[in-house]
Write a protein that holds these residues in place. Structure first.
Motif, PDB file in Angstrom:
ATOM      1  N   ASP A 391       0.823  -1.217   0.000  1.00 22.82           N
ATOM      2  CA  ASP A 391       0.000   0.000   0.000  1.00 22.82           C
ATOM      3  C   ASP A 391       0.849   1.257   0.000  1.00 22.82           C
ATOM      4  O   ASP A 391       0.531   2.239  -0.678  1.00 22.82           O
ATOM      5  CB  ASP A 391      -0.912   0.009   1.232  1.00 22.82           C
ATOM      6  N   GLN A 392       1.939   1.235   0.750  1.00 19.11           N
ATOM      7  CA  GLN A 392       2.794   2.422   0.839  1.00 19.11           C
ATOM      8  C   GLN A 392       3.463   2.726  -0.503  1.00 19.11           C
ATOM      9  O   GLN A 392       3.602   3.878  -0.900  1.00 19.11           O
ATOM     10  CB  GLN A 392       3.856   2.212   1.928  1.00 19.11           C
ATOM     11  N   ILE A 393       3.856   1.666  -1.209  1.00 21.59           N
ATOM     12  CA  ILE A 393       4.480   1.853  -2.526  1.00 21.59           C
ATOM     13  C   ILE A 393       3.455   2.376  -3.529  1.00 21.59           C
ATOM     14  O   ILE A 393       3.746   3.281  -4.324  1.00 21.59           O
ATOM     15  CB  ILE A 393       5.093   0.521  -3.004  1.00 21.59           C
ATOM     16  N   ILE A 394       2.255   1.844  -3.485  1.00 24.78           N
ATOM     17  CA  ILE A 394       1.198   2.274  -4.410  1.00 24.78           C
ATOM     18  C   ILE A 394       0.847   3.740  -4.195  1.00 24.78           C
ATOM     19  O   ILE A 394       0.711   4.515  -5.148  1.00 24.78           O
ATOM     20  CB  ILE A 394      -0.053   1.378  -4.241  1.00 24.78           C
ATOM     21  N   ILE A 395       0.728   4.150  -2.936  1.00 20.72           N
ATOM     22  CA  ILE A 395       0.359   5.549  -2.677  1.00 20.72           C
ATOM     23  C   ILE A 395       1.501   6.478  -3.069  1.00 20.72           C
ATOM     24  O   ILE A 395       1.271   7.591  -3.566  1.00 20.72           O
ATOM     25  CB  ILE A 395      -0.060   5.747  -1.200  1.00 20.72           C
ATOM     26  N   ALA A 396       2.759   6.021  -2.902  1.00 25.78           N
ATOM     27  CA  ALA A 396       3.902   6.845  -3.328  1.00 25.78           C
ATOM     28  C   ALA A 396       3.903   7.018  -4.846  1.00 25.78           C
ATOM     29  O   ALA A 396       4.170   8.117  -5.355  1.00 25.78           O
ATOM     30  CB  ALA A 396       5.206   6.204  -2.858  1.00 25.78           C
ATOM     31  N   LEU A 397       3.609   5.953  -5.580  1.00 23.68           N
ATOM     32  CA  LEU A 397       3.539   6.039  -7.041  1.00 23.68           C
ATOM     33  C   LEU A 397       2.435   6.998  -7.478  1.00 23.68           C
ATOM     34  O   LEU A 397       2.618   7.804  -8.397  1.00 23.68           O
ATOM     35  CB  LEU A 397       3.307   4.653  -7.642  1.00 23.68           C
ATOM     36  N   ARG A 417       2.059  -7.590   1.606  1.00 26.09           N
ATOM     37  CA  ARG A 417       1.163  -7.372   2.750  1.00 26.09           C
ATOM     38  C   ARG A 417       0.220  -6.238   2.408  1.00 26.09           C
ATOM     39  O   ARG A 417       0.648  -5.100   2.196  1.00 26.09           O
ATOM     40  CB  ARG A 417       1.970  -7.048   4.003  1.00 26.09           C
ATOM     41  N   ALA A 418      -1.056  -6.535   2.333  1.00 23.96           N
ATOM     42  CA  ALA A 418      -2.080  -5.529   2.042  1.00 23.96           C
ATOM     43  C   ALA A 418      -2.872  -5.249   3.320  1.00 23.96           C
ATOM     44  O   ALA A 418      -2.645  -5.852   4.358  1.00 23.96           O
ATOM     45  CB  ALA A 418      -2.987  -6.009   0.924  1.00 23.96           C
ATOM     46  N   SER A 419      -3.839  -4.330   3.236  1.00 21.70           N
ATOM     47  CA  SER A 419      -4.642  -3.972   4.404  1.00 21.70           C
ATOM     48  C   SER A 419      -6.080  -3.724   3.978  1.00 21.70           C
ATOM     49  O   SER A 419      -6.437  -3.816   2.803  1.00 21.70           O
ATOM     50  CB  SER A 419      -4.064  -2.721   5.068  1.00 21.70           C
ATOM     51  N   ASP A 420      -6.893  -3.368   4.947  1.00 20.73           N
ATOM     52  CA  ASP A 420      -8.305  -3.078   4.651  1.00 20.73           C
ATOM     53  C   ASP A 420      -8.451  -1.833   3.783  1.00 20.73           C
ATOM     54  O   ASP A 420      -9.479  -1.640   3.138  1.00 20.73           O
ATOM     55  CB  ASP A 420      -9.086  -2.888   5.955  1.00 20.73           C
ATOM     56  N   ASN A 421      -7.421  -0.979   3.802  1.00 22.79           N
ATOM     57  CA  ASN A 421      -7.481   0.265   3.028  1.00 22.79           C
ATOM     58  C   ASN A 421      -6.847   0.136   1.644  1.00 22.79           C
ATOM     59  O   ASN A 421      -6.706   1.134   0.936  1.00 22.79           O
ATOM     60  CB  ASN A 421      -6.775   1.392   3.793  1.00 22.79           C
ATOM     61  N   SER A 422      -6.428  -1.074   1.269  1.00 28.26           N
ATOM     62  CA  SER A 422      -5.741  -1.256  -0.016  1.00 28.26           C
ATOM     63  C   SER A 422      -6.569  -0.752  -1.182  1.00 28.26           C
ATOM     64  O   SER A 422      -6.050  -0.131  -2.109  1.00 28.26           O
ATOM     65  CB  SER A 422      -5.398  -2.734  -0.217  1.00 28.26           C
ATOM     66  N   SER A 423      -7.864  -1.000  -1.139  1.00 27.80           N
ATOM     67  CA  SER A 423      -8.723  -0.574  -2.246  1.00 27.80           C
ATOM     68  C   SER A 423      -8.708   0.948  -2.392  1.00 27.80           C
ATOM     69  O   SER A 423      -8.752   1.470  -3.511  1.00 27.80           O
ATOM     70  CB  SER A 423     -10.143  -1.078  -2.015  1.00 27.80           C
ATOM     71  N   GLN A 428      -6.577   5.714  -5.622  1.00 26.98           N
ATOM     72  CA  GLN A 428      -5.686   6.858  -5.818  1.00 26.98           C
ATOM     73  C   GLN A 428      -4.783   6.642  -7.034  1.00 26.98           C
ATOM     74  O   GLN A 428      -4.578   7.556  -7.835  1.00 26.98           O
ATOM     75  CB  GLN A 428      -4.832   7.066  -4.558  1.00 26.98           C
ATOM     76  N   LEU A 429      -4.253   5.430  -7.165  1.00 26.75           N
ATOM     77  CA  LEU A 429      -3.390   5.127  -8.308  1.00 26.75           C
ATOM     78  C   LEU A 429      -4.158   5.265  -9.611  1.00 26.75           C
ATOM     79  O   LEU A 429      -3.666   5.859 -10.585  1.00 26.75           O
ATOM     80  CB  LEU A 429      -2.822   3.709  -8.171  1.00 26.75           C
ATOM     81  N   ARG A 430      -5.358   4.747  -9.635  1.00 33.57           N
ATOM     82  CA  ARG A 430      -6.164   4.774 -10.858  1.00 33.57           C
ATOM     83  C   ARG A 430      -6.544   6.194 -11.247  1.00 33.57           C
ATOM     84  O   ARG A 430      -6.558   6.539 -12.428  1.00 33.57           O
ATOM     85  CB  ARG A 430      -7.415   3.914 -10.642  1.00 33.57           C
ATOM     86  N   LEU A 431      -6.827   7.041 -10.248  1.00 33.99           N
ATOM     87  CA  LEU A 431      -7.284   8.398 -10.532  1.00 33.99           C
ATOM     88  C   LEU A 431      -6.137   9.356 -10.823  1.00 33.99           C
ATOM     89  O   LEU A 431      -6.266  10.248 -11.663  1.00 33.99           O
ATOM     90  CB  LEU A 431      -8.105   8.917  -9.346  1.00 33.99           C
ATOM     91  N   LYS A 432      -5.022   9.200 -10.134  1.00 27.69           N
ATOM     92  CA  LYS A 432      -3.921  10.158 -10.266  1.00 27.69           C
ATOM     93  C   LYS A 432      -2.914   9.783 -11.347  1.00 27.69           C
ATOM     94  O   LYS A 432      -2.033  10.565 -11.677  1.00 27.69           O
ATOM     95  CB  LYS A 432      -3.216  10.316  -8.921  1.00 27.69           C
ATOM     96  N   CYS A 433      -3.041   8.579 -11.898  1.00 31.13           N
ATOM     97  CA  CYS A 433      -2.189   8.155 -13.026  1.00 31.13           C
ATOM     98  C   CYS A 433      -3.103   7.833 -14.204  1.00 31.13           C
ATOM     99  O   CYS A 433      -3.326   6.654 -14.528  1.00 31.13           O
ATOM    100  CB  CYS A 433      -1.338   6.944 -12.641  1.00 31.13           C
ATOM    101  N   PRO A 434      -3.659   8.851 -14.849  1.00 35.00           N
ATOM    102  CA  PRO A 434      -4.670   8.624 -15.893  1.00 35.00           C
ATOM    103  C   PRO A 434      -4.147   7.898 -17.131  1.00 35.00           C
ATOM    104  O   PRO A 434      -4.939   7.364 -17.908  1.00 35.00           O
ATOM    105  CB  PRO A 434      -5.139  10.051 -16.240  1.00 35.00           C
ATOM    106  N   GLN A 435      -2.816   7.884 -17.322  1.00 30.85           N
ATOM    107  CA  GLN A 435      -2.255   7.217 -18.493  1.00 30.85           C
ATOM    108  C   GLN A 435      -1.909   5.757 -18.233  1.00 30.85           C
ATOM    109  O   GLN A 435      -1.362   5.089 -19.101  1.00 30.85           O
ATOM    110  CB  GLN A 435      -0.998   7.969 -18.947  1.00 30.85           C
ATOM    111  N   LEU A 436      -2.244   5.258 -17.049  1.00 30.11           N
ATOM    112  CA  LEU A 436      -1.904   3.887 -16.678  1.00 30.11           C
ATOM    113  C   LEU A 436      -2.628   2.888 -17.585  1.00 30.11           C
ATOM    114  O   LEU A 436      -3.857   2.849 -17.622  1.00 30.11           O
ATOM    115  CB  LEU A 436      -2.278   3.647 -15.218  1.00 30.11           C
TER     116      LEU A 436
END
Length: 486
Positions: A391-397, A417-423, A428-436
């Motif tokens: 999760d920490q790596i995903i939010i940093a990206l 290791r994921a958490s309840d907040n992973s989704s 955030q990744l999907r919205l802030k990286c529109p070219q993904l």
């Protein structure tokens, strides 16, 4: 929808596959006229295994060429069943704007009779021929050679992935020497996985292709490098050289006058060059924008430091240093701290000590990142002692890499290791990286969570599994579009 102007419906139809257009043509007369508009049939694939149209007979192919594509046709792929004198004659006479032609003989058991063939498309820019292991092409090519003078891009695709290591005899099924004599304007040559290609063929190509700027010899195991010296001397414009998994030998590589070359993009992935050879070659090349060194076990800290100090990586855009066992984590960290702000592509797989904290430190530096491949795949010898808080790596990206297009994470479910907040972080990744465009993950619970998240947002093809897909840096090559095949 019946009230929409025709040009709007045509614009919508452009996003559909040809097989869908054929079904839509049965709706009504208006849709039939629009679905068979020649502007929608400028790119035609008749290879169903590559998501092309499934056509049962030659007459149907002729009908597509004459009544649907016509002079609008720019790109066509033909399976072996439809590579006939009649079809090629129709293409030559009815499709004056045809620029891209793929001829797939890979699954053919025998050729058609081409003795009566007297015409072939003569304004081609790109020709792709998928070779067979057993069918000799000379009878067909003898009718084709004189029509190839306009070619700028040539792909000859071998059978490396289908080959048998125990195969005793290797046949030269196509005469590369005769091809080069008829193609003086070639700029890009891609010989992929051809078992018979060796240094003599490379020397032949270099003798006539003075405009060559890209040469790809990936998975041509018999290429040892003895012709590279002549190639560099003759082809002064050559800037991209891809030698992944070739049988390169030290003495041949060190004999090349790399210092006078214009090479900027080099791939030596999965080659067995020594430490001394890598140091000699990489230091003499003026500079790099793309460098592939995956699985080069003798690439070490000293070579990387020397290259950085000598300014060889001042303009680096993409680098693959995966599975380089002699390259330390500290050296990688220092390199990214110095060059991370300009890097657009990074492959850094197979480094078990590069864990969560490392990526949290370097990701904020890589604002231009478009492609990143990280993690450690399954294997007892590379298993990590700690779990990765993904999760920490995903939010940093999502916070720092807004230009991200492709992401591959190879850590397995036992490591992530994921958490309840992973989704929420995936949102955030999907919205802030529109070219993904592609997220590739190891099979498991986290993969299913990410996949369902993107599917709910109607982006069903973005998330993939490492079982079926792999990410590379090749989209960052300057000649990427010309190197695409299949």
């Amino acid at each position: 929808i019946g009230h929409l102007p025709d040009k709007i419906i045509l614009e919508i139809f452009k996003y559909l596959r040809l097989a869908d257009l054929c079904r839509f043509a049965t709706v009504c007369r208006k849709w039939r006229t629009l679905a068979y508009d020649s502007r929608l049939w400028s790119r035609v694939s008749l290879r169903p295994e590559y998501n092309g149209l499934h056509v049962t007979n030659q007459d149907a192919v002729i009908s597509v060429i004459n009544y649907r594509s016509g002079s609008s046709l720019r790109y066509i792929e033909l399976s072996a069943d439809f590579i006939t004198p009649v079809v090629l004659h129709e293409l030559a006479n009815k499709c004056n704007n045809l620029k891209y032609l793929t001829l797939d003989f890979s699954n053919a058991m025998q050729l058609h009779d081409f003795n009566d063939m007297n015409s072939f498309p003569c304004n081609l820019r790109t020709l792709t021929i998928c070779l067979s292991e057993v069918i000799f092409m000379e009878g067909f090519m003898r009718k084709v050679y004189q029509h190839l003078s306009s070619l700028e891009v040539l792909h000859l695709i071998g059978t490396f992935e289908l080959g048998d290591e125990e195969q005793e005899e290797i046949y030269e099924v196509i005469n590369i020497g005769k091809i080069k004599a008829q193609t003086p304007n070639l700029k890009v040559i891609n010989l992929y996985g051809i078992s018979f290609v060796d240094d003599t063929h490379i020397e032949m190509l270099s003798s006539n292709c003075i405009h060559l700027d890209t040469l790809a010899l990936n998975f041509c195991l018999r290429v040892k490098g003895s012709a590279l010296k002549t190639l560099i001397q003759r082809c002064k414009k050559l800037k991209t050289l891809l030698l992944q998994h070739c049988g390169l030998e030290d003495q041949h590589m060190m004999a090349v006058e790399w210092q006078v070359s214009k090479i900027r993009e080099l791939d030596l992935t999965s080659t067995e060059l020594s430490n001394d050879c890598l140091m000699d070659v990489l230091i003499r090349i003026p500079g790099f924008t793309f460098l592939g060194l995956g699985y080069c076990e003798f690439f070490d800290d000293q070579i990387l430091e020397t290259m950085v100090e000598a300014g060889k990586l001042d303009h680096i855009r993409a680098i693959d240093i995966s599975h380089t066992v002699n390259l330390s984590e500290n050296a990688i960290h220092r390199f990214i701290m110095r060059k991370g702000r300009q890097i657009e592509g990074l492959m850094i797989v197979g480094k078990p000590k590069l864990a969560e904290q490392f990526f949290l430190n370097v990701i904020p530096l890589m604002k231009k990142m478009k492609i990143i491949v990280c993690g450690t795949p399954n294997g007892w010898f590379l298993r990590m002692g700690t779990r990765i808080h993904i999760d920490q790596i995903i939010i940093a990206l999502s916070q720092h890499c807004s230009k991200l297009e492709r992401l591959e994470v190879q850590w397995d479910p036992d490591t992530i290791r994921a958490s309840d907040n992973s989704s929420k972080f995936i949102d955030q990744l999907r919205l802030k990286c529109p070219q993904l465009r592609c997220v590739t993950l190891s099979d498991g619970e986290y993969y299913e969570m990410v996949k369902s998240n993107f599917e709910r947002a109607d982006r069903k093809t973005v998330v993939r599994t490492t079982t079926n897909y792999s990410t590379s840096l090749v989209p960052l090559l300057s000649c990427y579009k010309d190197l695409l095949f299949n």
